[in-house]
Scaffold this active site. Sequence first.
Site, PDB file in Angstrom:
ATOM      1  N   ASP A 197       0.815  -1.221   0.000  1.00  0.00           N
ATOM      2  CA  ASP A 197       0.000   0.000   0.000  1.00  0.00           C
ATOM      3  C   ASP A 197       0.844   1.264   0.000  1.00  0.00           C
ATOM      4  O   ASP A 197       2.065   1.212   0.196  1.00  0.00           O
ATOM      5  CB  ASP A 197      -0.961  -0.014   1.206  1.00  0.00           C
ATOM      6  N   ASP A 217      -7.663  -2.431  14.248  1.00  0.00           N
ATOM      7  CA  ASP A 217      -9.058  -2.763  13.932  1.00  0.00           C
ATOM      8  C   ASP A 217      -9.169  -3.998  13.030  1.00  0.00           C
ATOM      9  O   ASP A 217     -10.215  -4.267  12.465  1.00  0.00           O
ATOM     10  CB  ASP A 217      -9.754  -1.556  13.261  1.00  0.00           C
ATOM     11  N   HIS A 233      -7.388  -4.564  10.234  1.00  0.00           N
ATOM     12  CA  HIS A 233      -7.144  -4.389   8.796  1.00  0.00           C
ATOM     13  C   HIS A 233      -5.833  -5.029   8.359  1.00  0.00           C
ATOM     14  O   HIS A 233      -4.911  -5.188   9.155  1.00  0.00           O
ATOM     15  CB  HIS A 233      -7.231  -2.916   8.367  1.00  0.00           C
ATOM     16  N   GLU A 266      -9.690  -1.651   5.326  1.00  0.00           N
ATOM     17  CA  GLU A 266     -10.359  -1.336   6.580  1.00  0.00           C
ATOM     18  C   GLU A 266     -11.603  -2.224   6.741  1.00  0.00           C
ATOM     19  O   GLU A 266     -12.081  -2.819   5.766  1.00  0.00           O
ATOM     20  CB  GLU A 266     -10.779   0.135   6.560  1.00  0.00           C
TER      21      GLU A 266
HETATM   22  C1  GLP Z   1      -0.688   0.414   8.440  1.00  0.00           C
HETATM   23  C2  GLP Z   1      -0.249  -0.462   7.271  1.00  0.00           C
HETATM   24  C3  GLP Z   1      -0.450  -1.932   7.583  1.00  0.00           C
HETATM   25  C4  GLP Z   1       0.136  -2.260   8.943  1.00  0.00           C
HETATM   26  C5  GLP Z   1      -0.560  -1.441   9.996  1.00  0.00           C
HETATM   27  C6  GLP Z   1      -0.036  -1.713  11.392  1.00  0.00           C
HETATM   28  O1  GLP Z   1      -2.039   0.633   8.458  1.00  0.00           O
HETATM   29  N1  GLP Z   1      -0.925  -0.138   6.078  1.00  0.00           N
HETATM   30  O2  GLP Z   1       0.158  -2.698   6.561  1.00  0.00           O
HETATM   31  O3  GLP Z   1      -0.006  -3.614   9.207  1.00  0.00           O
HETATM   32  O4  GLP Z   1      -0.331  -0.072   9.704  1.00  0.00           O
HETATM   33  O5  GLP Z   1       1.081  -0.923  11.645  1.00  0.00           O
HETATM   34  P1  GLP Z   1       2.117  -1.155  12.791  1.00  0.00           P
HETATM   35  O6  GLP Z   1       2.943  -2.297  12.378  1.00  0.00           O
HETATM   36  O7  GLP Z   1       2.925   0.115  12.830  1.00  0.00           O
HETATM   37  O8  GLP Z   1       1.349  -1.388  14.025  1.00  0.00           O
END
Ligand code: GLP
Length: 260
Positions: A67, A136, A138, A143
């Site tokens: 992404d 959440d 995702h 989402e």
């Molecule tokens: C973002 C990314 C996800 C990731 C999530 C959790 O939303 N698009 O790919 O898994 O954050 O992030 P973190 O690893 O910093 O908790």
Amino acid sequence: MEIVIESNSERAGVLAARLIARLVREKPDAVLGLATGSTPLGVYRELVRMHREEHLDFSRVTTFNLDEYVGLSGAHPASYRRFMEENLFSQINVAPQNVFIPDGMASDVPGFCREYEDRIRAHGGIDVQLLGIGGDGHIGFNEPSSSLASRTRIKTLTPKTRQDNARFFASPEEVPHHVITMGVGTILDARQVVLLALGAGKARAVREAVEGPVTAMVPASVLQMHPSVKVLLDSQAASELERSDYYRWVYENKPDWQRF
Ligand code: GLP
């Protein structure tokens, strides 16, 4: 799903790196699906170490990132392209032409998304997709309420995700509202999925994804439908699982040939 609970986050990250490295050694032209966020940092540190100290060779590897924020160029400090350059690509020998990340500045977003899907297919599909999980539930930026069959497309972030990710930006208002993300269906097409979740903040999302019903309200729960998923957790992220004793027992009693 195979659920592996490690005592701490570093060990869980190293395990994920070992799985990726094993694939790259077996298949030097492997196609890797990569993720951003705090969670994969330990994975990338270990891959860089293996590249430097054990000659892990990425010269024929192709990568596709999950992404990117719409409106951020690769030069923006919070862009996922910049994150990947800093934490992985600049420190290994992956060829720049083999690196693909959604283009947050694409003028024709739907056209770009179609091309991204075509490109993944043209490379023979993703061999292993590394995933984190949002608080959440995702995956990528899919989402809650994302179609479980969705493909790469634009999405609108929930206020919670914008808030969670605000730490990467100079101020919370700067977090973009829109992103381009591989779809849930795109992720499900990967031949293997490795989901890494670390810390108590992920415990509820992990429980819902692993032990709850398959539902678009927890997009990670659809991984229950994938034939080859490893869920790597530290003990905090596993703390709300009802069957953690069983998962530990299974892992400790694996046949030797199945170990990793
Ligand atoms: C973002 C990314 C996800 C990731 C999530 C959790 O939303 N698009 O790919 O898994 O954050 O992030 P973190 O690893 O910093 O908790």
